[in-house]
Scaffold this motif. Structure first.
Motif, PDB file in Angstrom:
ATOM      1  N   ALA A 122       0.716  -1.278   0.170  1.00  0.00           N
ATOM      2  CA  ALA A 122      -0.023  -0.002  -0.011  1.00  0.00           C
ATOM      3  C   ALA A 122       0.896   1.109  -0.136  1.00  0.00           C
ATOM      4  O   ALA A 122       2.016   1.422   0.509  1.00  0.00           O
ATOM      5  N   ALA A 123       0.357   2.249  -0.678  1.00  0.00           N
ATOM      6  CA  ALA A 123       1.057   3.646  -0.673  1.00  0.00           C
ATOM      7  C   ALA A 123       0.396   4.402   0.661  1.00  0.00           C
ATOM      8  O   ALA A 123      -0.676   4.655   0.833  1.00  0.00           O
ATOM      9  N   LEU A 124       1.275   4.937   1.273  1.00  0.00           N
ATOM     10  CA  LEU A 124       0.848   5.559   2.548  1.00  0.00           C
ATOM     11  C   LEU A 124       1.220   7.192   2.092  1.00  0.00           C
ATOM     12  O   LEU A 124       2.279   7.694   1.882  1.00  0.00           O
ATOM     13  N   SER A 125      -0.051   7.709   1.936  1.00  0.00           N
ATOM     14  CA  SER A 125       0.140   9.270   1.761  1.00  0.00           C
ATOM     15  C   SER A 125      -0.071  10.148   2.777  1.00  0.00           C
ATOM     16  O   SER A 125      -1.065  10.386   3.353  1.00  0.00           O
ATOM     17  N   PHE A 126       1.105  10.812   3.216  1.00  0.00           N
ATOM     18  CA  PHE A 126       1.082  11.424   4.181  1.00  0.00           C
ATOM     19  C   PHE A 126       0.623  12.839   3.948  1.00  0.00           C
ATOM     20  O   PHE A 126       0.712  13.640   3.007  1.00  0.00           O
ATOM     21  N   LEU A 127      -0.297  13.430   5.013  1.00  0.00           N
ATOM     22  CA  LEU A 127      -0.883  14.745   4.626  1.00  0.00           C
ATOM     23  C   LEU A 127       0.335  15.794   4.714  1.00  0.00           C
ATOM     24  O   LEU A 127       1.545  15.598   5.427  1.00  0.00           O
ATOM     25  N   PRO A 128       0.133  17.089   4.356  1.00  0.00           N
ATOM     26  CA  PRO A 128       1.132  18.103   4.341  1.00  0.00           C
ATOM     27  C   PRO A 128       1.843  18.419   5.813  1.00  0.00           C
ATOM     28  O   PRO A 128       0.870  18.537   6.866  1.00  0.00           O
ATOM     29  N   GLY A 129       2.639  18.273   6.096  1.00  0.00           N
ATOM     30  CA  GLY A 129       3.313  18.504   7.733  1.00  0.00           C
ATOM     31  C   GLY A 129       3.165  17.214   8.573  1.00  0.00           C
ATOM     32  O   GLY A 129       3.756  17.361   9.471  1.00  0.00           O
ATOM     33  N   GLN A 130       2.571  16.149   8.150  1.00  0.00           N
ATOM     34  CA  GLN A 130       2.326  15.162   8.967  1.00  0.00           C
ATOM     35  C   GLN A 130       3.617  14.381   9.001  1.00  0.00           C
ATOM     36  O   GLN A 130       4.371  13.714   7.865  1.00  0.00           O
ATOM     37  N   ASP A 131       4.206  13.950  10.162  1.00  0.00           N
ATOM     38  CA  ASP A 131       5.432  13.135  10.180  1.00  0.00           C
ATOM     39  C   ASP A 131       6.592  13.612   9.575  1.00  0.00           C
ATOM     40  O   ASP A 131       7.389  13.007   8.997  1.00  0.00           O
ATOM     41  N   GLY A 132       6.709  15.162   9.439  1.00  0.00           N
ATOM     42  CA  GLY A 132       8.056  15.660   8.582  1.00  0.00           C
ATOM     43  C   GLY A 132       7.631  15.733   7.256  1.00  0.00           C
ATOM     44  O   GLY A 132       8.491  16.234   6.404  1.00  0.00           O
ATOM     45  N   ALA A 133       6.562  15.507   6.733  1.00  0.00           N
ATOM     46  CA  ALA A 133       6.134  15.712   5.252  1.00  0.00           C
ATOM     47  C   ALA A 133       6.251  17.018   4.820  1.00  0.00           C
ATOM     48  O   ALA A 133       6.183  17.910   5.733  1.00  0.00           O
ATOM     49  N   ASP A 134       6.443  17.440   3.472  1.00  0.00           N
ATOM     50  CA  ASP A 134       6.551  18.694   3.019  1.00  0.00           C
ATOM     51  C   ASP A 134       5.255  19.327   3.504  1.00  0.00           C
ATOM     52  O   ASP A 134       4.165  18.836   3.207  1.00  0.00           O
ATOM     53  N   GLY A 135       5.386  20.851   4.044  1.00  0.00           N
ATOM     54  CA  GLY A 135       4.052  21.507   4.385  1.00  0.00           C
ATOM     55  C   GLY A 135       3.140  21.819   3.228  1.00  0.00           C
ATOM     56  O   GLY A 135       1.984  22.104   3.390  1.00  0.00           O
ATOM     57  N   THR A 136       3.564  21.566   2.243  1.00  0.00           N
ATOM     58  CA  THR A 136       2.802  22.139   0.913  1.00  0.00           C
ATOM     59  C   THR A 136       2.496  20.810   0.148  1.00  0.00           C
ATOM     60  O   THR A 136       1.298  20.728  -0.118  1.00  0.00           O
ATOM     61  N   TRP A 137       3.585  20.109  -0.387  1.00  0.00           N
ATOM     62  CA  TRP A 137       3.094  18.834  -1.232  1.00  0.00           C
ATOM     63  C   TRP A 137       2.830  17.390  -0.476  1.00  0.00           C
ATOM     64  O   TRP A 137       2.414  16.556  -1.075  1.00  0.00           O
ATOM     65  N   GLY A 138       3.126  17.573   0.727  1.00  0.00           N
ATOM     66  CA  GLY A 138       2.960  16.146   1.425  1.00  0.00           C
ATOM     67  C   GLY A 138       3.954  15.312   1.136  1.00  0.00           C
ATOM     68  O   GLY A 138       5.187  15.691   0.748  1.00  0.00           O
ATOM     69  N   HIS A 139       3.566  13.878   1.193  1.00  0.00           N
ATOM     70  CA  HIS A 139       4.888  12.908   0.922  1.00  0.00           C
ATOM     71  C   HIS A 139       3.957  11.427   0.792  1.00  0.00           C
ATOM     72  O   HIS A 139       2.972  11.459   1.011  1.00  0.00           O
ATOM     73  N   VAL A 140       4.504  10.708   0.036  1.00  0.00           N
ATOM     74  CA  VAL A 140       4.138   9.454  -0.237  1.00  0.00           C
ATOM     75  C   VAL A 140       5.258   8.310   0.111  1.00  0.00           C
ATOM     76  O   VAL A 140       6.335   8.658  -0.373  1.00  0.00           O
ATOM     77  N   ALA A 141       4.891   7.065   0.335  1.00  0.00           N
ATOM     78  CA  ALA A 141       5.747   6.121   0.696  1.00  0.00           C
ATOM     79  C   ALA A 141       5.260   4.701   0.343  1.00  0.00           C
ATOM     80  O   ALA A 141       3.876   4.732   0.179  1.00  0.00           O
ATOM     81  N   VAL A 142       5.984   3.761   0.666  1.00  0.00           N
ATOM     82  CA  VAL A 142       5.359   2.121   0.404  1.00  0.00           C
ATOM     83  C   VAL A 142       5.506   1.542   1.620  1.00  0.00           C
ATOM     84  O   VAL A 142       6.427   1.460   2.404  1.00  0.00           O
ATOM     85  N   VAL A 143       4.331   0.659   2.035  1.00  0.00           N
ATOM     86  CA  VAL A 143       4.237  -0.291   3.161  1.00  0.00           C
ATOM     87  C   VAL A 143       5.329  -1.423   2.664  1.00  0.00           C
ATOM     88  O   VAL A 143       4.758  -2.032   1.584  1.00  0.00           O
ATOM     89  N   GLU A 144       6.307  -1.901   3.449  1.00  0.00           N
ATOM     90  CA  GLU A 144       7.028  -2.900   3.312  1.00  0.00           C
ATOM     91  C   GLU A 144       6.740  -4.157   3.984  1.00  0.00           C
ATOM     92  O   GLU A 144       6.707  -5.457   3.407  1.00  0.00           O
ATOM     93  N   ALA A 145       6.458  -3.784   5.346  1.00  0.00           N
ATOM     94  CA  ALA A 145       5.919  -5.231   6.170  1.00  0.00           C
ATOM     95  C   ALA A 145       4.915  -4.492   7.063  1.00  0.00           C
ATOM     96  O   ALA A 145       5.128  -3.375   7.718  1.00  0.00           O
ATOM     97  N   VAL A 146       4.241  -5.495   7.735  1.00  0.00           N
ATOM     98  CA  VAL A 146       3.210  -5.156   8.798  1.00  0.00           C
ATOM     99  C   VAL A 146       3.418  -6.117  10.040  1.00  0.00           C
ATOM    100  O   VAL A 146       3.523  -7.270   9.749  1.00  0.00           O
ATOM    101  N   TYR A 147       3.347  -5.720  11.174  1.00  0.00           N
ATOM    102  CA  TYR A 147       3.787  -6.604  12.407  1.00  0.00           C
ATOM    103  C   TYR A 147       2.351  -6.698  13.186  1.00  0.00           C
ATOM    104  O   TYR A 147       1.672  -5.634  13.010  1.00  0.00           O
ATOM    105  N   GLY A 148       2.437  -7.537  13.900  1.00  0.00           N
ATOM    106  CA  GLY A 148       1.607  -7.842  14.776  1.00  0.00           C
ATOM    107  C   GLY A 148       1.223  -6.986  15.975  1.00  0.00           C
ATOM    108  O   GLY A 148       0.257  -7.004  16.718  1.00  0.00           O
ATOM    109  N   ASP A 149       2.182  -5.713  16.393  1.00  0.00           N
ATOM    110  CA  ASP A 149       2.236  -5.117  17.339  1.00  0.00           C
ATOM    111  C   ASP A 149       1.698  -3.834  17.064  1.00  0.00           C
ATOM    112  O   ASP A 149       1.697  -2.866  18.061  1.00  0.00           O
ATOM    113  N   GLY A 150       1.157  -3.661  15.696  1.00  0.00           N
ATOM    114  CA  GLY A 150       0.660  -2.366  15.559  1.00  0.00           C
ATOM    115  C   GLY A 150       1.701  -1.663  14.588  1.00  0.00           C
ATOM    116  O   GLY A 150       1.036  -0.365  14.171  1.00  0.00           O
ATOM    117  N   THR A 151       2.965  -1.914  14.564  1.00  0.00           N
ATOM    118  CA  THR A 151       3.727  -1.181  13.874  1.00  0.00           C
ATOM    119  C   THR A 151       3.851  -1.762  12.299  1.00  0.00           C
ATOM    120  O   THR A 151       3.326  -2.931  12.092  1.00  0.00           O
TER     121      THR A 151
END
Length: 451
Positions: A393-422
């Motif tokens: 899945a692509a994680l679409s960060f809102l502008p300013g979220q977790d260090g994302a650019d305040g105007t354009w936002g950011h996007v990443a890709v999920v590589e692994a999902v763990y049972g502890d919520g991380t």
């Protein structure tokens, strides 16, 4: 809460080798070393982080076979310590080589200027002879033009304190020498030896200066060659480490299923992801180098090059009007609708998100906009968007979220999902174009995932 782990990009700071925390057979701790106090502090902090990371991995790997646990730790050390340190050496060596080459070019330029001045002066001597004195002639002409029949002795005495015409000429020559334009080597060479030189004497001064400049140019050229060879050696060493990392990663990948503990599997996968991200760094650097090598830089002193007319870049396909809610691809992820190839800016987060999903067999529309817009644009192409992480899945960060650019936002890709919520993500352009990172985040329902 966000737990951040970052693979340092190409221009990474020096980091010490991983320490050994008893138990498993692993390399011994190396003290942090650096040239300046701030570098030392950074190296010590990174050394401490390395020790902590290794301790956490060992705790997760408790109960696993010693051989397999060692393979995980060795790959982690290779990726996060040895390769990072080797990259720092490459960066420094490249900078040293560039500086040495600049100095060699400057020395060569000074030599060429002096040789040109020598040729010019030799032509002048053919016309006037060696005894012709340019400064003497110019000052004498000035005296003739400006005094207009006045009492020359009075003028000379008032202006320079001279008591004769020859004293006046010599005095004016001295003043002229102090203000000569030093833009060419001839004037500089002559001025450095005497305030008054005829053309023969100036020629001898230039020839002497050329000999000095020739020695300097040769020394600088030799230093540049040595620096270039050192840089190449460091690059070769880094490439060898990365090849070793790929071999170790392939070996470890085939052994993960033999781990019984879920925490041990998570630790091994985390290390594998970090190694894979470094591999992407290597891949993109090679692509950039190949692209640079394809550029025609013209004649570099050898056989004249044939001009190359580059082929015009193809016009990008226009963004189509999205069809209403098409069916996603198999597995509930991706879509072929709107997927015309990677149309995102090279080296940006959006470029990586498209490319990584393509590697995973997941189709992505080519015109979802900025990273922070993907969650909003995706539904119109039939993509599912929710707050649940899923590998690919692509994680679409809102502008300013977790260090994302305040105007354009950011996007990443999920590589692994763990049972502890991380969950683990890979991302590009955090700290610079093409720079790869990975992070472990905690899902509290605050993120938008594009499936």
């Amino acid at each position: 809460m966000t737990n951040v782990r970052v693979i340092k990009p190409a221009l990474a700071a020096l980091v010490a080798a991983a320490a050994c925390v008893g138990g498993l057979a692993f390399g011994s701790s190396q003290p942090a070393q650096a040239d300046t106090y701030s570098d030392l502090i950074n190296a010590q902090n990174q050394h401490a982080a390395s020790v902590q990371r290794e301790a956490e991995l060992k705790q997760q790997l408790a109960g696993a076979s010693q051989d397999l646990a060692n393979k995980v730790l060795e790959l982690d050390d290779l990726t996060n310590n040895k390769i990072v340190a080797a990259q720092a050496k490459v960066t420094q060596a490249n900078e040293d080589a560039a500086t040495a080459q600049d100095e060699a070019d400057a020395a060569s330029g000074r030599l060429s200027a002096a040789q040109k001045d020598k040729e010019t002066l030799e032509e002048q001597i053919k016309q006037t002879g060696k005894d012709y004195d340019d400064a003497h002639a110019a000052v004498a002409q000035l005296a003739r033009d400006e005094m207009h029949g006045s009492n020359a002795s009075d003028v000379m005495s008032v202006v320079t304190g001279a008591t004769s015409t020859q004293d006046f000429v010599n005095s004016m020559q001295s003043r002229d020498a102090l203000s000569r334009n030093e833009a060419n080597a001839a004037s500089s060479a002559a001025t450095s030896l005497s305030t008054s030189k005829n053309r023969g004497e100036r020629l001898a001064a230039i020839e002497k200066q050329i000999a000095v400049l020739k020695t300097q140019a040769d020394e600088k050229a030799a230093s540049a060659q040595t620096a270039a060879e050192t840089a190449q050696s460091e690059r070769d060493a880094l490439d060898k480490l990365r090849q070793e990392g790929e071999a170790r990663r392939d070996e470890l990948s085939s052994m993960i299923d033999s781990l019984d503990s879920q925490s041990a599997k998570q630790a091994a996968r985390t290390v594998l992801i970090a190694s894979q991200v470094d591999s992407y760094n290597r891949q993109f650097q090679k692509e950039q180098q190949d692209a640079a090598n394809r550029v025609d830089t013209g004649n570099q002193g050898g056989t004249p090059s044939t001009p190359v007319t580059p082929a015009p870049a193809p016009a990008p396909a226009p963004a189509p009007a999205p069809a209403p809610a098409p069916a996603p691809s198999v597995g509930g992820q991706g879509t072929s609708n709107g997927d015309y190839g990677n149309a995102y800016a090279a080296g940006q987060c959006t470029y990586w998100a498209y490319e990584r999903r393509r590697q995973m067999g997941i189709g992505t529309p080519s015109y979802l906009g900025n990273g922070g817009d993907w969650w909003r644009s995706a539904p119109s192409y039939g993509l599912r968007v929710d707050h649940n992480p899923q590998v690919g899945a692509a994680l679409s960060f809102l502008p300013g979220q977790d260090g994302a650019d305040g105007t354009w936002g950011h996007v990443a890709v999920v590589e692994a999902v763990y049972g502890d919520g991380t969950f683990q993500i890979s991302e590009m352009n955090v700290g610079g174009l093409w720079m790869m990172n990975y992070r472990t985040l905690t899902n509290l329902g605050q993120y938008w995932f594009v499936h």
